[in-house]
Design an enzyme around this catalytic site. Sequence first.
Site, PDB file in Angstrom:
ATOM      1  N   HIS A 215      20.620   8.237  -4.764  1.00  0.00           N
ATOM      2  CA  HIS A 215      21.509   8.648  -3.569  1.00  0.00           C
ATOM      3  C   HIS A 215      21.784  10.143  -3.122  1.00  0.00           C
ATOM      4  CE1 HIS A 215      24.997   7.730  -0.786  1.00  0.00           C
ATOM      5  NE2 HIS A 215      25.554   8.795  -1.293  1.00  0.00           N
ATOM      6  N   GLU A 216      22.321  10.653  -4.251  1.00  0.00           N
ATOM      7  CA  GLU A 216      22.504  12.100  -4.185  1.00  0.00           C
ATOM      8  C   GLU A 216      21.333  12.894  -3.716  1.00  0.00           C
ATOM      9  OE1 GLU A 216      25.595  12.933  -3.928  1.00  0.00           O
ATOM     10  OE2 GLU A 216      26.308  11.272  -4.631  1.00  0.00           O
ATOM     11  N   HIS A 219      21.056  13.298  -0.264  1.00  0.00           N
ATOM     12  CA  HIS A 219      21.604  14.493   0.407  1.00  0.00           C
ATOM     13  C   HIS A 219      20.946  15.582   0.150  1.00  0.00           C
ATOM     14  CE1 HIS A 219      24.993  11.769   1.486  1.00  0.00           C
ATOM     15  NE2 HIS A 219      25.472  11.519   0.385  1.00  0.00           N
ATOM     16  N   HIS A 225      25.352  10.237   5.350  1.00  0.00           N
ATOM     17  CA  HIS A 225      25.417   8.551   4.794  1.00  0.00           C
ATOM     18  C   HIS A 225      24.971   7.862   6.145  1.00  0.00           C
ATOM     19  CE1 HIS A 225      28.844   9.732   1.727  1.00  0.00           C
ATOM     20  NE2 HIS A 225      27.559   9.430   1.057  1.00  0.00           N
TER      21      HIS A 225
END
Length: 464
Positions: A215-216, A219, A225
């Site tokens: 997930h990170e 980014h 998101h």
Amino acid sequence: MLTFPLLWLLWGTSSYAFPVFQDGQRRDVETVWKYLENYYNLDKDTAVKNLSGKELMAEKLKQMQQLFGLKVTGKSDPETLRVMRKPRCGVSDVAPYAINHYTPRWTKTHLTYSILNYPPYLSREVVEDSFERAFRLWSDVTPLTFSRVFEEEGDIVLAFYRGDHGDNNPFDGPDYGLAHTFQPGPGIGGDVHFDLDDRWTDTNENFNLFYVTAHELGHALGLTHSYDIGALMFPSYTWYTEDFVLNQDDINRIQALYGPSPNPIQPTGATTPTPCDSRLTFDAITTFRGEVIFFTGRFYIRVNRFMREPELNLIGIIWPNVPGKLDAAYEVSMMNEVRFFKGDKVWAVRTQSVLRGFPIDIHSYFGFPSYVTQIDAAVCEEETGKTYFFVDDMYWRYDEYRRSMDPGYPKAIAEDFPGIGDKVDDVFEKDGNFYFFHQNIQHRFNLQTRRVDATRGSQTWFNC
């Protein structure tokens, strides 16, 4: 900056109260204010928007509720507070969702990464494997490649910290803000920081390091998101399962930044189901304390007579230790249990917890012959305590009180359940009827007359 004590003081005054809150409890006020300040620029926007305190708070709450698929009220209702208290990513939710020319991204396709330190309770091998798999998840769907460097700082630095660690974004201790990442760019850009106070694992217990890292890294590559609850880039932590794959929303958005994979066969991802999609089929269906729960992939769809709309969410939210993409499920109400099946294993669950000793193979627990390798559908008839297991074109009957198979089985489905055919995908009991599902068709089978008395599309349960 408006501090919490001052906010509470204002709450107690008639001239500047916050009717946006329903109960006025101080901890709820603190939860909402802190959440909106951290993830929706509440304090920053206070100085630039010509709005009263209650109007600004309501506007921010509506933004948050829209992102999380909640009823958009602008009020801190119990469901909104529940979502606010869930573990999540520490990156703000206010960045634009759509990819455009101005979205930050790397200008090269080969990136390096370095590991600054390790949590004390995970082996280096586990940490390094988790990071490597997370990078591979993104390289599999884009032209990007990644390699680890040791003697220098990589483009992306992965590090574990606790509390205030000098980046103006302090961690808050265990079980809430798990990690944060900086957008692509030089220096600290692209770096990923993990909260050392959280318990990192390589399982579905606590917080799976691979899943959070993946997930990170989204980014770190430029993604914001997602509004899609099934996407990796959804802001709340969703429980890791071994069959995890990227959602198509994740793939579409990262490819909008960097282009498609160079592989001749383009990868495809999972899609989040839409309850009223006429093509939707189910892996399993069960009743649960008066509700009916439909399972498809990693998701459940829950309905009851009090709901205007069905609830869609991930299985792991309710049952974190139950696998995704089930084969069958049924409720044993007299024992307050739900049993889930995948392959030749059964999980018995009471409320949210898997009972000790499970999963167990279906041969030793129920007495199935060795050639039965999975269950297609199962249902327990409450009045008799008999459970029916459907496998291919046959069915077995099991006595829940005696805990043994009834003699004389298996029998042909078509002979004893006329009108439903010889293949059952899902089944559950409600109001004296068995509801049999095959593909996107359901048959209501009356247990008194032993006949089908209605045939409909499966979406009728969702008020479509």
